[in-house]
Enzyme design. Structure first.
Site, PDB file in Angstrom:
ATOM      1  N   HIS D 135       0.854   4.859  -3.852  1.00  0.00           N
ATOM      2  CA  HIS D 135       1.959   4.056  -3.039  1.00  0.00           C
ATOM      3  C   HIS D 135       3.212   3.953  -3.943  1.00  0.00           C
ATOM      4  O   HIS D 135       3.320   4.368  -4.994  1.00  0.00           O
ATOM      5  CB  HIS D 135       1.373   2.747  -2.866  1.00  0.00           C
ATOM      6  CG  HIS D 135       0.314   2.391  -1.590  1.00  0.00           C
ATOM      7  ND1 HIS D 135      -0.648   2.507  -2.000  1.00  0.00           N
ATOM      8  CD2 HIS D 135       0.585   2.074  -0.460  1.00  0.00           C
ATOM      9  CE1 HIS D 135      -1.615   2.374  -0.878  1.00  0.00           C
ATOM     10  NE2 HIS D 135      -0.607   2.084  -0.001  1.00  0.00           N
ATOM     11  N   LYS D 139       5.002  -1.783  -4.503  1.00  0.00           N
ATOM     12  CA  LYS D 139       3.992  -2.543  -4.049  1.00  0.00           C
ATOM     13  C   LYS D 139       3.448  -3.640  -5.043  1.00  0.00           C
ATOM     14  O   LYS D 139       3.304  -3.131  -6.340  1.00  0.00           O
ATOM     15  CB  LYS D 139       2.868  -1.281  -3.629  1.00  0.00           C
ATOM     16  CG  LYS D 139       1.624  -2.109  -3.010  1.00  0.00           C
ATOM     17  CD  LYS D 139       0.714  -0.907  -2.469  1.00  0.00           C
ATOM     18  CE  LYS D 139      -0.755  -1.561  -2.121  1.00  0.00           C
ATOM     19  NZ  LYS D 139      -0.206  -2.507  -0.853  1.00  0.00           N
TER      20      LYS D 139
END
Lengths: 250, 250, 250, 250
Positions: D135, D139
């Protein structure tokens, strides 16, 4: 330390407007002018621009660069359409302004530039090399210019190293299965919804493979290369063709 | 042209027996001796060996190299266990035999060497870098030595370029999720049946990622590097540490 | 619990000898016969074989299966060359021996079977689908049979779902760049030293892609599928075509 | 054929505004209401909405659904925060309105749903399974909820099949190298600038590996799943939890 004074030409375009934001966001740079279609070049002089980022179009780039070089404003150029004749004219202007520098870069993505360089360097060590490029399905040409250029660089490196043709025992094939032949290097073009611009170079030898993959997911990927060009062009008089010359590799 | 006369030490081992076949298969090389445990080193002199490929073990490598260097036989060494003290002794022998060359290579896979080099070169251009290494589940250490070394080279390159720490907003994490921290570079180790030895370096910047992946599927992948070492060591006196110095990467 | 008594036909071949070892290594199976060319089929009866693994060649498979079915010995068949006529004859023998089962599997790799199944299931949810298969450079046909079959399954699933043709704006292309057209699905064949047999199915929709990749690195990958076939065929009378029917995928 | 009348709740949000455009762009759907914060639910009745797409927040979803179900308006719900108690209340309302349907989907990306399903189905056929999720570096949690859920589904499938623990000979490891342990399945979290949301499930057996990878590059990837939910919920009374139940995967 005083900031470097930067102008953007073609500031309303997709890449240009991104460049405006990138210059504004850099601590060591100051945006002093952002010119769109119809704006006068005199603004560059009045604003005291030291570097002009040229992101317009083939029809206007020559006039813009002639003005810049004549006024000692360095250029960082993303506009395409360069021919030998155009480059010769640009070199003439630079000869007359020996402290001015111009960088022309066909690709400002550092990842793309590194991919091509690494592919070229690795090519002579492997028996087999193929290129897969993957793009969104709205792209009109196949293979991509970058993939074709990468394949040519690989082919050149193999020739220089005296490498034989690639091994390929194929005797029965459906038309197109083995890709396009670019100078002896197979190139495969995938067009897939959900993708933007991606390239994979696969190199294979006895018992091992090496894969170099570049994924471009947003045109903001050009900004680090443009900013690097701006910072370096001011101390690099004359014409530089290709961002790789500013990467201090080796 | 006369062939280069090559001996293999440790010729019964897994890599050694592969090296015997590789030398036999090379048109410009002649295998003149293949020594296993208990065979006498005098054979090398009698056979007129010009280069010795040393693939034994830490307990015997020093005696073997002392003999070779004293007799002017060049060495290509894959045996591990090198310490500063051992290297100093080897350098002493080489000083006394100034035309002899020895190449020590921690890794003879050209793909692995290129992966490390490219990772180090690319590291400073990207905000984020992580390493994933994937091996068969019988491997006892994690991460692999190659992955740890790759991460250190990346960390060094980032430090030299004045790169800040990698961005990472993680506040809630399961233990181990973010991998091992090697000098600020996250390294993840996968152990999976069906794999042999694989490594992936992921570099990410605004809008783009660059991935360099090396897949090693058979130890025959060491042979091109060993043969290249054999051909080059004869004209490279002194100690060379690392195959990369023979790859002529500019 | 008594072990299942298994024979291997074609036991000297590359896959056959691997199958012998696999049966010997399985705790619930007992190898009772291993027949090579010239051995008599009577051995199967004498040895009390319950299942025969048939890994010979098209020229002998029919005689072998006729004998097995007539004697109530179940069959697990990897030999190729099946035609409608051959299948009809086999069905005839099975009708006369209603408790006997035969599994014919064009591919015993569970990974390959799952790849095809998942590709077929996913196909109708995505605008774009392409297949890339990658093999060693000694392969004579392109694309591989598995890739062609996968593309057909994808095309079928798209038709059934009423999916339009794939988006592709290509107007200028080098010959072969866009791959082979298998029923409207582009298939690309890579031939690279260092590879064995690999296949990648790429599915793309707005904002996402799904990739299913199978890497086969050794023909030992067929063994789990063969053993599963052996265990299941004894309770599955009649003809089963394709290992997928034994995988209990809901 | 008359178009299905659709309302969007939470129409000003990032996903909601995308949903408004998606409904407007669908030939068989008509957008009849787009409600933001403060708008009255009565609008739904006045507009004759048949389906409401609920993309608000946990604080308002219950009131919204109570109103919809009471008025016989079907629901397609992306809002999170579901507990057993909340689900029980919703079921109560649906019991009183037996022709109304509600779909709650934790993930509307068809690619993500298929990845989880395929991973669960394949899990029992392979000795080794690991999950890598990748990601953007903003995050805050690691691993992602989707990766943790995927690992649990895999672990469940292995348990049901009586699979032993995964092979792993690691004796010396840096902290974190082998990832997070989610129910016996290693999960690795990569955080890299240039990425959005990606997940890879690696399954390995003797001689082969199967990889299922999902790349999400834009939240527009939720739209096909939302539209599919809208079309199906009108003929599916009661509560459906999870988009997979509408995918007709046999």
């Amino acid at each position: 330390m005083s900031k470097l004074r930067v102008a953007v030409l073609g500031a309303k375009g997709r890449i240009g407007s991104e460049a405006v934001r990138a210059v504004e966001g850099a601590e060591d740079l100051e945006l002093v002018a952002a010119l769109g279609r119809g704006d006068t070049l005199e603004t560059l002089v009045e604003a005291g621009a030291e570097v002009a980022v040229e992101l317009t179009e083939p029809a206007s780039v020559m006039d813009n660069l002639e003005f810049c070089v004549r006024h000692g404003i360095h250029g960082v150029v993303g506009t395409t359409g360069w021919t030998d004749e155009r480059l010769a004219r640009l070199r003439g202007w630079l000869d007359a302004s020996p402290r001015t520098g111009v960088l022309i870069a066909p690709n400002f993505s550092i990842g793309a530039v590194l991919t091509m360089r690494f592919a070229r360097q690795a090519a002579r060590f492997f028996e087999s090399v193929e290129v897969i490029e993957l793009h969104h399905p709205n792209k009109v040409d196949a293979p991509s210019g970058t993939a074709a250029r990468t394949a040519q660089l690989i082919a050149e490196a193999r020739r220089e190293a005296g490498r034989a043709a690639q091994p390929d025992a194929t005797t029965t094939a459906l038309d197109g299965a083995r890709g396009a032949d670019v100078d002896g290097v197979p190139v495969h073009s995938v067009r897939l919804r959900g993708l933007l611009a991606h390239q994979e170079v696969l190199l294979g030898g006895e018992g091992e493979t090496l894969t170099i993959r570049h994924d471009s997911t947003h045109h903001s990927s050009f900004m680090p290369g443009i900013l690097l060009g701006v910072r370096r062009v001011v101390t690099t008089p004359g014409l530089t063709f290709g961002l790789e010359h500013f990467l201090d590799l080796d």
